[in-house]
Write a protein that holds these residues in place. Structure first.
Motif, PDB file in Angstrom:
ATOM      1  N   LYS A   1      43.309 -19.014 -13.005  1.00  0.00           N
ATOM      2  CA  LYS A   1      43.901 -19.964 -12.876  1.00  0.00           C
ATOM      3  C   LYS A   1      44.284 -20.045 -11.206  1.00  0.00           C
ATOM      4  O   LYS A   1      44.329 -21.044 -10.692  1.00  0.00           O
ATOM      5  CB  LYS A   1      45.364 -19.766 -13.473  1.00  0.00           C
ATOM      6  N   ARG A   2      44.925 -18.824 -10.785  1.00  0.00           N
ATOM      7  CA  ARG A   2      45.095 -18.460  -9.338  1.00  0.00           C
ATOM      8  C   ARG A   2      43.894 -19.222  -8.313  1.00  0.00           C
ATOM      9  O   ARG A   2      44.072 -20.017  -7.542  1.00  0.00           O
ATOM     10  CB  ARG A   2      45.717 -17.380  -8.915  1.00  0.00           C
ATOM     11  N   GLN A   3      42.820 -18.446  -8.865  1.00  0.00           N
ATOM     12  CA  GLN A   3      41.623 -18.839  -8.019  1.00  0.00           C
ATOM     13  C   GLN A   3      41.083 -20.257  -8.259  1.00  0.00           C
ATOM     14  O   GLN A   3      40.771 -20.879  -7.201  1.00  0.00           O
ATOM     15  CB  GLN A   3      40.468 -17.790  -8.591  1.00  0.00           C
ATOM     16  N   LYS A   4      41.236 -20.701  -9.342  1.00  0.00           N
ATOM     17  CA  LYS A   4      41.021 -22.198  -9.637  1.00  0.00           C
ATOM     18  C   LYS A   4      41.836 -22.927  -8.832  1.00  0.00           C
ATOM     19  O   LYS A   4      41.193 -23.862  -8.230  1.00  0.00           O
ATOM     20  CB  LYS A   4      41.124 -22.577 -11.151  1.00  0.00           C
ATOM     21  N   GLY A   5      43.167 -22.587  -8.657  1.00  0.00           N
ATOM     22  CA  GLY A   5      43.894 -23.305  -7.922  1.00  0.00           C
ATOM     23  C   GLY A   5      43.609 -23.261  -6.375  1.00  0.00           C
ATOM     24  O   GLY A   5      43.628 -24.170  -5.759  1.00  0.00           O
ATOM     25  N   ASP A   6      43.288 -21.915  -6.036  1.00  0.00           N
ATOM     26  CA  ASP A   6      42.909 -21.996  -4.552  1.00  0.00           C
ATOM     27  C   ASP A   6      41.472 -22.905  -4.389  1.00  0.00           C
ATOM     28  O   ASP A   6      41.545 -23.319  -3.379  1.00  0.00           O
ATOM     29  CB  ASP A   6      42.799 -20.254  -4.540  1.00  0.00           C
ATOM     30  N   HIS A   7      40.581 -22.581  -5.381  1.00  0.00           N
ATOM     31  CA  HIS A   7      39.277 -23.394  -5.122  1.00  0.00           C
ATOM     32  C   HIS A   7      39.660 -24.738  -4.926  1.00  0.00           C
ATOM     33  O   HIS A   7      39.006 -25.411  -3.954  1.00  0.00           O
ATOM     34  CB  HIS A   7      38.425 -23.092  -6.397  1.00  0.00           C
ATOM     35  N   GLU A   8      40.500 -25.254  -5.930  1.00  0.00           N
ATOM     36  CA  GLU A   8      40.948 -26.605  -5.806  1.00  0.00           C
ATOM     37  C   GLU A   8      41.492 -27.050  -4.616  1.00  0.00           C
ATOM     38  O   GLU A   8      41.063 -28.002  -3.597  1.00  0.00           O
ATOM     39  CB  GLU A   8      41.618 -27.173  -7.054  1.00  0.00           C
ATOM     40  N   SER A   9      42.456 -26.217  -3.947  1.00  0.00           N
ATOM     41  CA  SER A   9      43.115 -26.404  -2.749  1.00  0.00           C
ATOM     42  C   SER A   9      42.085 -26.237  -1.682  1.00  0.00           C
ATOM     43  O   SER A   9      42.092 -27.041  -0.484  1.00  0.00           O
ATOM     44  CB  SER A   9      44.264 -25.420  -2.464  1.00  0.00           C
ATOM     45  N   ASP A  10      41.256 -25.380  -1.720  1.00  0.00           N
ATOM     46  CA  ASP A  10      40.199 -25.223  -0.606  1.00  0.00           C
ATOM     47  C   ASP A  10      39.148 -26.418  -0.580  1.00  0.00           C
ATOM     48  O   ASP A  10      38.986 -26.854   0.405  1.00  0.00           O
ATOM     49  CB  ASP A  10      39.152 -23.972  -0.994  1.00  0.00           C
ATOM     50  N   ILE A  11      38.742 -26.865  -1.859  1.00  0.00           N
ATOM     51  CA  ILE A  11      38.280 -28.268  -2.000  1.00  0.00           C
ATOM     52  C   ILE A  11      38.688 -29.373  -1.448  1.00  0.00           C
ATOM     53  O   ILE A  11      38.304 -30.160  -0.516  1.00  0.00           O
ATOM     54  CB  ILE A  11      37.633 -28.657  -3.206  1.00  0.00           C
ATOM     55  N   ALA A  12      40.007 -29.468  -1.592  1.00  0.00           N
ATOM     56  CA  ALA A  12      41.039 -30.370  -0.921  1.00  0.00           C
ATOM     57  C   ALA A  12      40.986 -30.407   0.498  1.00  0.00           C
ATOM     58  O   ALA A  12      40.840 -31.331   1.430  1.00  0.00           O
ATOM     59  CB  ALA A  12      42.440 -30.410  -1.670  1.00  0.00           C
ATOM     60  N   LYS A  13      41.245 -29.173   1.165  1.00  0.00           N
ATOM     61  CA  LYS A  13      41.210 -28.751   2.549  1.00  0.00           C
ATOM     62  C   LYS A  13      39.706 -29.110   3.099  1.00  0.00           C
ATOM     63  O   LYS A  13      39.866 -29.797   4.197  1.00  0.00           O
ATOM     64  CB  LYS A  13      41.236 -27.066   2.769  1.00  0.00           C
ATOM     65  N   LEU A  14      38.510 -28.786   2.402  1.00  0.00           N
ATOM     66  CA  LEU A  14      37.434 -29.342   2.836  1.00  0.00           C
ATOM     67  C   LEU A  14      37.079 -30.655   3.016  1.00  0.00           C
ATOM     68  O   LEU A  14      36.601 -31.033   3.869  1.00  0.00           O
ATOM     69  CB  LEU A  14      36.316 -28.649   1.982  1.00  0.00           C
ATOM     70  N   LYS A  15      37.794 -31.331   1.851  1.00  0.00           N
ATOM     71  CA  LYS A  15      37.654 -32.939   2.124  1.00  0.00           C
ATOM     72  C   LYS A  15      38.332 -33.587   3.243  1.00  0.00           C
ATOM     73  O   LYS A  15      38.021 -34.255   3.894  1.00  0.00           O
ATOM     74  CB  LYS A  15      38.219 -33.618   0.673  1.00  0.00           C
ATOM     75  N   LEU A  16      39.549 -32.958   3.160  1.00  0.00           N
ATOM     76  CA  LEU A  16      40.357 -33.383   4.419  1.00  0.00           C
ATOM     77  C   LEU A  16      39.705 -33.262   5.791  1.00  0.00           C
ATOM     78  O   LEU A  16      39.720 -33.970   6.508  1.00  0.00           O
ATOM     79  CB  LEU A  16      41.837 -32.502   4.611  1.00  0.00           C
ATOM     80  N   LEU A  17      39.124 -31.823   5.865  1.00  0.00           N
ATOM     81  CA  LEU A  17      38.299 -31.527   7.140  1.00  0.00           C
ATOM     82  C   LEU A  17      37.368 -32.764   7.347  1.00  0.00           C
ATOM     83  O   LEU A  17      36.897 -32.663   8.604  1.00  0.00           O
ATOM     84  CB  LEU A  17      37.965 -30.009   7.217  1.00  0.00           C
ATOM     85  N   GLU A  18      36.631 -32.728   6.248  1.00  0.00           N
ATOM     86  CA  GLU A  18      35.414 -33.702   6.341  1.00  0.00           C
ATOM     87  C   GLU A  18      35.711 -34.862   6.738  1.00  0.00           C
ATOM     88  O   GLU A  18      35.114 -35.568   7.633  1.00  0.00           O
ATOM     89  CB  GLU A  18      34.788 -33.748   5.135  1.00  0.00           C
ATOM     90  N   GLN A  19      36.967 -35.515   6.057  1.00  0.00           N
ATOM     91  CA  GLN A  19      37.485 -36.765   6.409  1.00  0.00           C
ATOM     92  C   GLN A  19      37.885 -36.830   8.098  1.00  0.00           C
ATOM     93  O   GLN A  19      37.503 -37.669   8.713  1.00  0.00           O
ATOM     94  CB  GLN A  19      38.777 -36.880   5.800  1.00  0.00           C
ATOM     95  N   GLN A  20      38.387 -35.686   8.505  1.00  0.00           N
ATOM     96  CA  GLN A  20      39.052 -35.499   9.768  1.00  0.00           C
ATOM     97  C   GLN A  20      37.666 -35.635  10.918  1.00  0.00           C
ATOM     98  O   GLN A  20      37.751 -36.459  11.777  1.00  0.00           O
ATOM     99  CB  GLN A  20      39.853 -34.234  10.242  1.00  0.00           C
ATOM    100  N   ARG A  21      36.671 -34.757  10.154  1.00  0.00           N
ATOM    101  CA  ARG A  21      35.483 -34.602  11.115  1.00  0.00           C
ATOM    102  C   ARG A  21      34.916 -36.004  11.194  1.00  0.00           C
ATOM    103  O   ARG A  21      34.702 -36.407  12.506  1.00  0.00           O
ATOM    104  CB  ARG A  21      34.712 -33.832  10.327  1.00  0.00           C
ATOM    105  N   GLN A  22      34.875 -36.911  10.117  1.00  0.00           N
ATOM    106  CA  GLN A  22      34.389 -38.225  10.319  1.00  0.00           C
ATOM    107  C   GLN A  22      35.076 -39.120  11.082  1.00  0.00           C
ATOM    108  O   GLN A  22      34.480 -39.962  12.044  1.00  0.00           O
ATOM    109  CB  GLN A  22      34.313 -38.817   8.780  1.00  0.00           C
ATOM    110  N   GLU A  23      36.489 -38.810  10.937  1.00  0.00           N
ATOM    111  CA  GLU A  23      37.414 -39.981  11.907  1.00  0.00           C
ATOM    112  C   GLU A  23      36.950 -39.283  13.320  1.00  0.00           C
ATOM    113  O   GLU A  23      36.847 -40.349  14.032  1.00  0.00           O
ATOM    114  CB  GLU A  23      38.767 -39.724  11.475  1.00  0.00           C
ATOM    115  N   ASN A  24      37.051 -38.096  13.412  1.00  0.00           N
ATOM    116  CA  ASN A  24      36.635 -37.602  14.851  1.00  0.00           C
ATOM    117  C   ASN A  24      35.468 -38.018  15.367  1.00  0.00           C
ATOM    118  O   ASN A  24      35.282 -38.763  16.623  1.00  0.00           O
ATOM    119  CB  ASN A  24      36.861 -36.240  15.063  1.00  0.00           C
ATOM    120  N   LEU A  25      34.394 -37.930  14.511  1.00  0.00           N
ATOM    121  CA  LEU A  25      33.178 -38.404  14.717  1.00  0.00           C
ATOM    122  C   LEU A  25      32.922 -39.929  15.219  1.00  0.00           C
ATOM    123  O   LEU A  25      32.406 -40.414  16.059  1.00  0.00           O
ATOM    124  CB  LEU A  25      32.168 -38.242  13.786  1.00  0.00           C
TER     125      LEU A  25
END
Length: 193
Positions: free
Chosen positions: A87-111
């Motif tokens: 459950k914790r790993q799943k949570g971590d995984h989901e939060s990682d995915i969210a972080k990645l999405k955010l990073l990707e969004q920021q990257r696109q905005e920066n781009l």
């Protein structure tokens, strides 16, 4: 007397045998008693041993059951731990995915901002280039106008020279014509005289 002796001997032998038989019976009875006693003791021992064995087996069974119950509890605990971890790993995984999405969004905005910046810079460069070219063209135009003025003045002076030469040529031609006329007149005069 001899006969009596024989009878006495026989009686004595009979008594001895009777005693021996009785002794034998007593010994046999004792042996039987002993054997019965021994059997009873053996039975009691066997029963005791059986009872002990059963108790030990029961205790072992209880121990085994306890061990098994402990193992089962351990397994349950492990499963629970794994589930929680999962459950914790799943949570971590989901939060990682969210972080990645955010990073990707920021990257696109920066781009995008970088692209916009580059576009602005490029636009400014183009504008600067156009302005530079306009200035160059203006300079070229000015120098061309100066050259044209020079050419014009040269052409004017050439024209003037040409005109002067033509005028002087005409003058010379007129002079020549006059002289030729005079020559003809003179010739006629000479011819007359």
């Amino acid at each position: 007397s001899g006969m009596r002796g024989t009878v006495e001997q026989l009686v004595a032998e009979r008594d001895r045998l009777a005693r021996q038989l009785k002794d034998n019976e007593t010994v046999a009875a004792e042996q039987r008693n002993n054997m019965a006693q021994r059997e009873r003791e053996l039975d009691a021992d066997v029963a005791k041993r059986a009872r002990v064995a059963v108790e030990e087996e029961r205790a072992l069974g209880a121990d085994r059951e306890k061990v098994l119950r402990n193992q089962i509890n351990d397994l349950k605990a492990q499963v629970q731990t794994l589930e929680e971890l999962n459950k914790r790993q799943k949570g971590d995984h989901e939060s990682d995915i969210a972080k990645l999405k955010l990073l990707e969004q920021q990257r696109q905005e920066n781009l995008l901002s970088t692209v916009n910046k580059h576009e602005k810079e490029r636009e400014q460069e183009l504008i600067r280039g156009v302005e530079d070219r306009e200035r160059d063209l203006q300079r070229q135009l000015v120098s061309l106008q100066e050259e044209k003025r020079e050419w014009d003045s040269q052409a004017n002076s050439l024209q003037k020279r040409l005109d002067d030469e033509r005028a002087s040529h005409n003058t010379t031609k007129q002079k020549l014509q006059r002289v030729e006329q005079q020559v003809r007149v003179a010739s006629v005069d000479i011819g007359r005289s």
